[in-house]
Design a protein around this motif. Structure first.
Motif, PDB file in Angstrom:
ATOM      1  N   LEU A 109      27.458  12.302 -24.651  1.00  0.00           N
ATOM      2  CA  LEU A 109      27.682  13.100 -23.448  1.00  0.00           C
ATOM      3  C   LEU A 109      27.406  12.286 -22.186  1.00  0.00           C
ATOM      4  CD1 LEU A 109      26.168  16.470 -24.680  1.00  0.00           C
ATOM      5  CD2 LEU A 109      28.574  16.047 -24.066  1.00  0.00           C
ATOM      6  N   ILE A 166      23.771  13.704 -27.460  1.00  0.00           N
ATOM      7  CA  ILE A 166      23.420  13.600 -26.041  1.00  0.00           C
ATOM      8  C   ILE A 166      23.771  12.220 -25.493  1.00  0.00           C
ATOM      9  CG2 ILE A 166      21.644  15.398 -26.096  1.00  0.00           C
ATOM     10  CD1 ILE A 166      19.528  13.190 -26.348  1.00  0.00           C
ATOM     11  N   TYR A 167      23.844  11.232 -26.357  1.00  0.00           N
ATOM     12  CA  TYR A 167      24.245   9.894 -25.905  1.00  0.00           C
ATOM     13  C   TYR A 167      25.735   9.873 -25.550  1.00  0.00           C
ATOM     14  CZ  TYR A 167      19.807   8.350 -28.000  1.00  0.00           C
ATOM     15  OH  TYR A 167      18.489   8.178 -28.320  1.00  0.00           O
ATOM     16  N   ASN A 187      12.634  13.301 -30.764  1.00  0.00           N
ATOM     17  CA  ASN A 187      12.965  14.343 -29.795  1.00  0.00           C
ATOM     18  C   ASN A 187      13.185  13.681 -28.445  1.00  0.00           C
ATOM     19  OD1 ASN A 187      12.978  16.600 -28.029  1.00  0.00           O
ATOM     20  ND2 ASN A 187      11.766  17.772 -29.520  1.00  0.00           N
ATOM     21  N   PRO A 188      14.312  13.948 -27.796  1.00  0.00           N
ATOM     22  CA  PRO A 188      14.534  13.311 -26.480  1.00  0.00           C
ATOM     23  C   PRO A 188      13.462  13.721 -25.458  1.00  0.00           C
ATOM     24  CG  PRO A 188      16.247  14.949 -26.957  1.00  0.00           C
ATOM     25  CD  PRO A 188      15.470  14.751 -28.219  1.00  0.00           C
ATOM     26  N   ASP A 245      21.867  11.877 -36.464  1.00  0.00           N
ATOM     27  CA  ASP A 245      20.596  12.597 -36.363  1.00  0.00           C
ATOM     28  C   ASP A 245      20.010  12.608 -34.953  1.00  0.00           C
ATOM     29  OD1 ASP A 245      20.073   9.983 -36.298  1.00  0.00           O
ATOM     30  OD2 ASP A 245      18.464  10.002 -37.788  1.00  0.00           O
ATOM     31  N   VAL A 246      20.840  12.314 -33.994  1.00  0.00           N
ATOM     32  CA  VAL A 246      20.411  12.395 -32.602  1.00  0.00           C
ATOM     33  C   VAL A 246      20.648  13.819 -32.101  1.00  0.00           C
ATOM     34  CG1 VAL A 246      21.284  11.764 -30.308  1.00  0.00           C
ATOM     35  CG2 VAL A 246      20.623   9.989 -31.947  1.00  0.00           C
ATOM     36  N   ALA A 247      19.906  14.217 -31.070  1.00  0.00           N
ATOM     37  CA  ALA A 247      20.089  15.574 -30.540  1.00  0.00           C
ATOM     38  C   ALA A 247      21.535  15.778 -30.098  1.00  0.00           C
ATOM     39  CB  ALA A 247      19.143  15.795 -29.366  1.00  0.00           C
ATOM     40  N   MET A 248      22.044  16.965 -30.368  1.00  0.00           N
ATOM     41  CA  MET A 248      23.442  17.244 -30.076  1.00  0.00           C
ATOM     42  C   MET A 248      23.565  18.516 -29.260  1.00  0.00           C
ATOM     43  SD  MET A 248      25.086  16.380 -33.815  1.00  0.00           S
ATOM     44  CE  MET A 248      26.665  15.798 -33.215  1.00  0.00           C
ATOM     45  N   ILE A 249      24.598  18.539 -28.475  1.00  0.00           N
ATOM     46  CA  ILE A 249      24.934  19.749 -27.734  1.00  0.00           C
ATOM     47  C   ILE A 249      26.384  20.082 -28.043  1.00  0.00           C
ATOM     48  CG2 ILE A 249      25.203  20.790 -25.455  1.00  0.00           C
ATOM     49  CD1 ILE A 249      22.978  19.010 -24.438  1.00  0.00           C
ATOM     50  N   LYS A 250      26.594  21.244 -28.599  1.00  0.00           N
ATOM     51  CA  LYS A 250      27.943  21.688 -28.955  1.00  0.00           C
ATOM     52  C   LYS A 250      28.734  20.611 -29.682  1.00  0.00           C
ATOM     53  CE  LYS A 250      27.995  24.959 -25.146  1.00  0.00           C
ATOM     54  NZ  LYS A 250      28.415  25.194 -23.757  1.00  0.00           N
TER      55      LYS A 250
END
Lengths: 291, 291, 291, 291
Positions: free
Chosen positions: A106, A103-104, A174-175, A94-99
């Motif tokens: 990454l 984000i962690y 939200n980051p 449930d952490v923000a993701m990119i593609k």
């Protein structure tokens, strides 16, 4: 050399420990660390008769001499995603993701570290002084970390225990709420000691451990060794000062890998105890802030 | 309470003695004296392990921790013609006279005291630091005096030993040369201690004595008791601050009655030792200044 | 270059006049004078639209923008017995004498000048601000003098009008009362301008004149030219700084030769007007101090 | 009232514009704003003769008097996701997402605003001074924003033009790189003026426009009106100071909605021009930093 400060009635005094003897330090801590880093003699006053153990047992409610933060850091910065052991956490769903990647993750895999502003001296407390839970946070965690004091060129002057207290619910939400999670009154604890690099030796061989005590019971215990740092301190500093002029005495808190669960969030009156090899024990009570 | 300062490598530290124990003093000396004079608790640090006797034996050539002036007086003032025993001297024939009476006699008999500016902190030295002979003086004398530290309202905060070093040949030549006789680098020595009024009790019952030592030999000895003060300290202060705003911590040197003869003028390398009951011993080497 | 300061509501601003144009001065006056004395460009702000005449007509009772002292001198010193024309006065009979000669005559004929401490910034006022009569003086006189601003090496940075206000009855009573005659709140007026040496040219060709105005009537007028200075300024400075470290910006008031008689002592509400060639007019009201 | 500062040879001067007249400001800007906000008279000096247009045409390469930042903000903070018009952008696909929604959308819809630390005075420049592109950024954008100066209680003291220069490639790569995107030398431009609330009236009716000029050609133009702010300024301030003590004079940059595309990234030697109704024009050259 180790440097610490004591406070009484709003005033502070500087002290240095050399060869197990405690001396009055005649200069301010940052100047002493700079002098020491150049191999010159620091301005010592007389030896003091003092039981560190007794003093370390006092907290901020004590109306006489007690510990406070070992210096006033002009700026405090933090690093994230530093330890390899935390890889699993970095993929939490449930952490923000990119593609498709968190984000962690990454950051974990990227050359560029996560570096964030953590505050100024007035947001920091010392040993025995209260760290804080934001009014609007239900899940705040301590983050026990190795802190490094650098000069404006990035040279490491000293190490200390640093607690990067964070409102984890805000940053999880939200980051973009990271600054509100990280920067507020009582969000950072440093000390009790600043310890020079010659006493520390290899900074990648230190045990960091933390206990949270509630009503006299240990409700959480965790530990890590700095050998598990994947992101080197020099590398963190390189990015911190890239195109970014920081003042002498800037503190960098080098990231955590000890993460109590969601059910272990701090509560008013808890005690946090952080121990790092050669750096001592930092004990801070917890207060919940009022609006 | 007694306050003193130690110096090392250009830095200074403040200390206080209470009930024969020596403590780090966390505030500056003037603030501590003001707090103390209001009956409040001063900000003490830890006790220090220190041999005052050892430290008092060091002088300014020692490259490590040693005594220095107990504070930086923003202004120093002096009084003259204070003691009754000096009446005879006040009639010496070659002193300036007005209508048949010497200017000293006239002050002696007048209501108004002699008050003069004596300098600022940068003209003062402390215990173990060199007092000076002007380049152009052949007859310079120490003047061992009871010094009082006052606040801006004239309240006495502390006492100390004060040496009002004077180029006596200049002032003997012409009273208009008094400022040149009195104000120059190294013309004033204070300390080693500032002592609060409660420790002194009656300031009019103190023995002041002085020795001048040359090549290991005592070449002069003299003493007086402050009971012989004809001009009361309160009276001196009253005139000092009349229409004249002085800052907190102003030092008033309350006049001498110990006057070595013309053959006892200071020489380079002499040692001056001044002792005052309850105020300790002030020892200062003598240097002859160069142009 | 000429420097002046204006004040409003407790704040001050610095200004410089160059080639008859008035500019905001971005640095403090002492720094500007030092930069100027080294032949470098001073930090000028924009030109200001201002009527100096209007401003010079305001006094301290005006609640808006007005003149104040052109800088805060860290130390003020004075010289005495400087002018040759005063020779007669120097032999007045009721002055202190040594072996048949007055102390003034003796200085007059001696190599060594009379140099005395005159106070600090807080005892000084500026144009339009009140000079003072001591509570306990019945005969106080203004002494209109050429003031020189020097750096710590004795180099002359600027000239100004200086009024060495003196309680003449005190010093006449006894030369040992000179400091009380000379140093008290409101005993010194400086300005309105600091003027650099290049604008002054020969400092020994300036007319100094003074008027005392009472109830709109001129009750005293006097004048002198600095060509009558017997004691050169360089010589005064040489003795001032001999063995006596003074700070940058020290003011030396170079002695007077305009002496109103005993019947011309200042009274509350008088106005003193001093004019010196190229230095302008200094106008100060007179107040009698209260205890 | 509008406040601005001019600089020359490393010194600065403060000025205020009231009723179209320009005055020297005798106090520092923050004190003046606080006095003004209390309805009291600020300490004005004389009127200055100055062509603002001429001065505003100088840049930092000019060796004489020119504009600089209107004050030194002790802390600068920024807000994000403030304008409604940007909703579309907030859904861009390659931004970090949580459970199917971008982190921008989430802030957009949330009660809690995005507030981030933007730097300190030493990272800020003024009108005519160079904003910077990080060594390691290929896509840096200016963000023209309404800046508000607040006191420690959150009261708005003044408005200004604020350029929240951002390394957009860093923050697009990972929201955890936001601090590196936002905080570096030359990352913030403020001024030319601080304008008090009474001159601004309704802050939600101001046109903000920006042009990027390259080799004399306008390569980008954009504009927005603050009426499109969805997140009220008071709301942003409320969260900024919640549990977070900020000093008097803190600057909050209230978010942008003018976003040049990826092909419009700043290049060395570009000129950025930002205009806000009643706040003037801010023109800054662009420099690419070296390692």
């Amino acid at each position: 050399m180790r440097i610490f400060r004591l406070t009484n009635k709003g005033w502070v005094g500087n002290f240095a420990i050399i060869n197990n003897k405690i001396y009055v330090l005649l200069s301010d801590p940052i100047t002493a660390l700079k002098i020491y880093s150049e191999g010159k003699d620091i301005p010592l006053g007389p030896e003091v008769s003092i039981s560190l153990d007794d003093l370390l047992n006092k907290d901020y409610t004590f109306k006489d001499l007690r510990f406070t933060k070992p210096y006033d850091p002009p700026e405090v910065w933090g690093s994230g995603i530093v330890y390899e052991v935390a890889r699993a956490r970095y993929s939490e769903e449930d952490v923000a993701m990119i593609k498709g990647r968190t984000i962690y993750e990454l950051v974990y895999d990227a050359e560029r570290p996560e570096i964030f502003f953590k505050g100024t001296a007035n947001r920091c407390v010392g040993h025995g002084e209260p760290i804080a839970i934001r009014t609007d946070s239900e899940w705040t965690l301590p983050e026990p970390e190795l802190g490094v004091v650098i000069d404006s060129s990035g040279k490491i002057l000293a190490y200390t225990i640093s607690d990067d207290v964070s409102a984890r619910d805000l940053e999880a939400q939200n980051p973009l709420y990271l600054p509100q999670s990280k920067i507020y009154n009582g969000s950072c604890a440093i000390g009790p000691f600043l310890v020079t690099p010659d006493e520390i030796g290899n900074p990648y061989s230190l045990d960091i451990s933390m206990r949270i005590i509630r009503n006299g019971q240990v409700i959480y215990e965790g530990s890590i060794n700095t050998s598990r740092m994947r992101r080197r301190i020099e590398d963190q500093i390189k990015y911190l000062i890239r195109n970014n002029s920081v003042p002498d005495g800037t503190l960098l808190s080098t990231g955590t890998a000890i993460v109590p669960g969601k059910d272990k969030g701090l509560k008013h009156s808890d005690i946090v105890e952080i121990t790092i090899t050669k750096l001592g024990i930092q004990r801070t009570p917890v207060v919940k802030l009022n609006l």
